[in-house]
Motif scaffolding. Structure first.
Motif, mmCIF file in Angstrom:
data_model
loop_
_atom_site.group_PDB
_atom_site.id
_atom_site.type_symbol
_atom_site.label_atom_id
_atom_site.label_comp_id
_atom_site.label_asym_id
_atom_site.label_seq_id
_atom_site.Cartn_x
_atom_site.Cartn_y
_atom_site.Cartn_z
ATOM 1 N N VAL A 3 -58.542 52.568 -90.974
ATOM 2 C CA VAL A 3 -57.409 53.011 -91.784
ATOM 3 C C VAL A 3 -56.424 53.797 -90.924
ATOM 4 O O VAL A 3 -55.200 53.628 -91.032
ATOM 5 C CB VAL A 3 -57.888 53.858 -92.970
ATOM 6 C CG1 VAL A 3 -56.708 54.520 -93.675
ATOM 7 C CG2 VAL A 3 -58.672 52.993 -93.957
ATOM 8 N N THR A 4 -56.948 54.651 -90.051
ATOM 9 C CA THR A 4 -56.088 55.437 -89.170
ATOM 10 C C THR A 4 -55.273 54.541 -88.247
ATOM 11 O O THR A 4 -54.060 54.742 -88.066
ATOM 12 C CB THR A 4 -56.933 56.416 -88.341
ATOM 13 O OG1 THR A 4 -57.621 57.307 -89.228
ATOM 14 C CG2 THR A 4 -56.067 57.233 -87.402
ATOM 15 N N ARG A 5 -55.919 53.532 -87.671
ATOM 16 C CA ARG A 5 -55.192 52.620 -86.771
ATOM 17 C C ARG A 5 -54.113 51.846 -87.533
ATOM 18 O O ARG A 5 -53.032 51.588 -86.994
ATOM 19 C CB ARG A 5 -56.181 51.653 -86.104
ATOM 20 C CG ARG A 5 -57.120 52.318 -85.118
ATOM 21 C CD ARG A 5 -57.843 51.307 -84.255
ATOM 22 N NE ARG A 5 -58.788 50.484 -85.013
ATOM 23 C CZ ARG A 5 -60.066 50.793 -85.197
ATOM 24 N NH1 ARG A 5 -60.555 51.928 -84.702
ATOM 25 N NH2 ARG A 5 -60.860 49.985 -85.869
ATOM 26 N N ILE A 6 -54.406 51.466 -88.758
ATOM 27 C CA ILE A 6 -53.419 50.737 -89.559
ATOM 28 C C ILE A 6 -52.251 51.645 -89.927
ATOM 29 O O ILE A 6 -51.076 51.282 -89.759
ATOM 30 C CB ILE A 6 -54.084 50.163 -90.830
ATOM 31 C CG1 ILE A 6 -55.056 49.037 -90.463
ATOM 32 C CG2 ILE A 6 -53.024 49.652 -91.808
ATOM 33 C CD1 ILE A 6 -55.887 48.535 -91.616
ATOM 34 N N MET A 7 -52.562 52.835 -90.423
ATOM 35 C CA MET A 7 -51.501 53.738 -90.856
ATOM 36 C C MET A 7 -50.611 54.177 -89.692
ATOM 37 O O MET A 7 -49.427 54.446 -89.875
ATOM 38 C CB MET A 7 -52.104 54.956 -91.547
ATOM 39 C CG MET A 7 -52.724 54.660 -92.907
ATOM 40 S SD MET A 7 -51.511 54.058 -94.103
ATOM 41 C CE MET A 7 -50.453 55.505 -94.256
ATOM 42 N N ASP A 8 -51.184 54.244 -88.486
ATOM 43 C CA ASP A 8 -50.383 54.602 -87.315
ATOM 44 C C ASP A 8 -49.303 53.558 -87.031
ATOM 45 O O ASP A 8 -48.326 53.849 -86.320
ATOM 46 C CB ASP A 8 -51.285 54.745 -86.083
ATOM 47 C CG ASP A 8 -52.047 56.061 -86.077
ATOM 48 O OD1 ASP A 8 -51.680 56.971 -86.846
ATOM 49 O OD2 ASP A 8 -53.025 56.172 -85.311
ATOM 50 N N LYS A 9 -49.461 52.350 -87.553
ATOM 51 C CA LYS A 9 -48.477 51.284 -87.327
ATOM 52 C C LYS A 9 -47.371 51.281 -88.385
ATOM 53 O O LYS A 9 -46.436 50.484 -88.283
ATOM 54 C CB LYS A 9 -49.175 49.921 -87.329
ATOM 55 C CG LYS A 9 -50.241 49.751 -86.257
ATOM 56 C CD LYS A 9 -49.646 49.813 -84.859
ATOM 57 C CE LYS A 9 -50.715 49.545 -83.801
ATOM 58 N NZ LYS A 9 -50.165 49.620 -82.428
ATOM 59 N N THR A 10 -47.475 52.147 -89.397
ATOM 60 C CA THR A 10 -46.430 52.222 -90.417
ATOM 61 C C THR A 10 -45.439 53.329 -90.052
ATOM 62 O O THR A 10 -45.819 54.335 -89.443
ATOM 63 C CB THR A 10 -47.028 52.500 -91.803
ATOM 64 O OG1 THR A 10 -47.645 53.798 -91.806
ATOM 65 C CG2 THR A 10 -48.060 51.442 -92.166
ATOM 66 N N PRO A 11 -44.176 53.198 -90.410
ATOM 67 C CA PRO A 11 -43.180 54.230 -90.084
ATOM 68 C C PRO A 11 -43.521 55.555 -90.753
ATOM 69 O O PRO A 11 -43.841 55.605 -91.942
ATOM 70 C CB PRO A 11 -41.875 53.647 -90.646
ATOM 71 C CG PRO A 11 -42.110 52.175 -90.742
ATOM 72 C CD PRO A 11 -43.554 52.017 -91.058
ATOM 73 N N SER A 12 -43.450 56.631 -89.999
ATOM 74 C CA SER A 12 -43.777 57.949 -90.542
ATOM 75 C C SER A 12 -42.751 58.419 -91.557
ATOM 76 O O SER A 12 -43.007 59.344 -92.329
ATOM 77 C CB SER A 12 -43.872 58.974 -89.400
ATOM 78 O OG SER A 12 -42.645 59.054 -88.697
#
Length: 503
Positions: A174-183
């Motif tokens: 989940v962390t790796r996926i969320m890191d790919k979304t714009p903050s």
């Protein structure tokens, strides 16, 4: 206009109409609390009990805020605008069912991504362009690595049942996926608890978030009545299970293991009580088929492992039975939450053998459940009151009469041949028998059509390249669905499990 109506909370008229068409006219408390913030674009941390309406609490603002985004032609291949992460296939499917009528009101396109099925359809949908992706973390990360999906255009991200994702070990993914979304995008996280690392997700991805906690983390549905039935022996428990399952309404029976869930579904079906099973050893097609039979009422009993404890919503489940008490109190609450949903009443029964009394009492204390155990038999008044009117006996279908999935009357289909090849590759006692070039069963150690002697045996675990003994015929079983149809599952198909339950 009602003070707490959807329209009064700021929900756009097309969505109010779409909800009304489904008979949804009044918002639940968690929706009343969160919608003003989520519709305005705030990050939200929502905490509420199972069955409290969290799916619509995030689906409504997601669709409302995406509406109009396509006017400038912003839909691009492989670049969704919104992402919903869920821990299990069943929950992902349930979210999609709730989301689709809302998305249709604005012409938004969505797709569901999870493992256990071919990725071809999922890849095709992404290439065609979708606005919303509902996904399980494992398969989504696989598609990201293959270059089939890019999250750099995601404007709204939602983590549903975050605590369950933590329990399943998905937080690194989940962390790796969320890191790919714009903050800069809007983010919502919904969870029953904030332990096991969920708090780290909140700190890392939510900004200036608003916390809405409708219930305490250990709260249980007030319309739910709990019972603890103590029995003296395994045989007495078997008779009690059969009696409790014999009523006319829908009921879910929870087991600890996949094997016992499958076995109990067989036993009930053989006793004239149509039952289907749900667990990680089933293919996605079988899981969907069994859930559909349960939802349609052709099978009124679902025997399941904890894979059904979250994300399975079927209307009017009147009884949940913990055939095997769960290992911890959160699982008890989520299992029990399959009944008494949307303000309706429900009953929960826990079956306890003498050696389980101490652990069960401790589990209920942690779950904040107060209940006095009762020693019962299958004919005790307390049991009969829960059973109510007994359903009509349904004659089980003969298992031998059921064709193996993918096999036609006139011979093997391509699907059956593919299954046979997969099973032979996997080897072992449950593999399909090897055949010669004419389709006849080959002798032990003889080469299959187009293959080398002993090849399957070596992959199946034999040493030194020596051919193994001839594999036995594939085992099949048939489970009746209301006497109208049956199904057969090859036991050999359960070899490669991986992350089947979670995608």
């Amino acid at each position: 206009m009602s003070e707490n109506s959807f329209a009064a909370l700021g929900v756009p008229a097309p969505l109010v109409a779409a909800l009304a068409a489904q008979g949804i006219d009044a918002p639940f408390p968690i929706q009343v609390d969160t919608l003003p913030d989520t519709l305005s674009g705030r990050d939200v941390l929502g905490r509420g009990k199972t069955g409290s309406g969290k799916t619509l609490a995030f689906s409504i603002p997601m669709v409302a805020r995406l509406a109009g985004k396509l006017a400038g032609g912003s839909r691009r291949p492989n670049r969704p605008l919104a992402l919903i992460l869920a821990p299990t296939r069943e929950l992902a499917t349930q979210i999609t069912v709730a989301l689709t009528p809302l998305a249709d009101a604005y012409g938004l396109k969505s797709t569901t991504i999870f493992g256990g099925v071919s990725q071809q359809r999922q890849v095709a949908a992404l290439k065609a362009g979708v606005d919303i992706v509902v996904a399980c973390p494992g398969r989504l990360e696989d598609l990201m690595k293959q270059g089939f999906v890019n999250l750099d255009s995601v404007e709204i991200s939602i983590l549903d049942e975050a605590d369950h994702m933590a329990d399943l070990g998905f937080l690194p993914v989940v962390t790796r996926i969320m890191d790919k979304t714009p903050s800069s995008g809007q983010r919502m996280l919904f969870s029953a608890t904030l332990d096991n690392g969920v708090d780290k997700l909140v700190r890392r991805y939510l900004h200036n978030e608003v916390l809405h906690s409708v219930d305490e983390a250990t709260s249980h549905v007030s319309a739910m009545t709990h019972h603890v039935f103590e029995v003296d022996s395994v045989e007495a428990k078997r008779l009690l299970i059969e009696k409790l399952a014999s009523g006319q309404g829908r009921r879910i029976l929870f087991m600890r293991t996949k094997h016992h869930a499958k076995k109990l579904a067989r036993q009930l079906t053989d006793a004239g009580i149509p039952a289907v099973d749900l667990h990680g050893n089933l293919s996605q097609v079988a899981r969907d088929r069994n859930l559909a039979a349960f939802a349609a009422g052709t099978s009124r009993v679902l025997v399941a492992t904890d894979v059904a404890a979250r994300g399975v919503h079927v209307d009017d489940i009147e009884l949940v039975i913990h055939v095997d008490p769960p290992a911890e109190h959160k699982a008890y609450l989520h299992r029990s939450g399959r009944t008494a949903r949307a303000g309706k009443e429900g009953e929960v029964v826990t079956l306890v053998l003498p050696e389980q009394r101490k652990d069960t009492a401790q589990l209920l204390r942690k779950a904040a459940i107060t209940v006095t155990p009762q020693r019962v038999t299958a004919d005790s008044p307390a049991v009969l009151a829960l059973v109510g009117e007994v359903a009509e006996y349904v004659k089980p279908l003969p298992r031998a009469a059921e064709p193996v999935r993918g096999q036609s009357q006139g011979g093997r289909s391509q699907g059956a041949n593919a299954q046979r090849k997969r099973t032979n590759r996997e080897g072992g006692a449950d593999a399909a028998p090897r055949r010669d070039r004419n389709g006849r069963p080959a002798a032990a150690g003889a080469p299959a059509a187009g293959g080398r002697a002993g090849g399957g045996a070596r992959r199946g675990g034999a040493t030194g390249g020596r051919p193994a003994a001839a594999a036995s015929a594939p085992r099949t079983y048939s489970t009746s669905t209301g006497g109208n149809s049956g199904y057969a599952e090859q036991a050999g198909g359960a070899r490669r499990q991986g992350r089947r339950a979670q995608g």
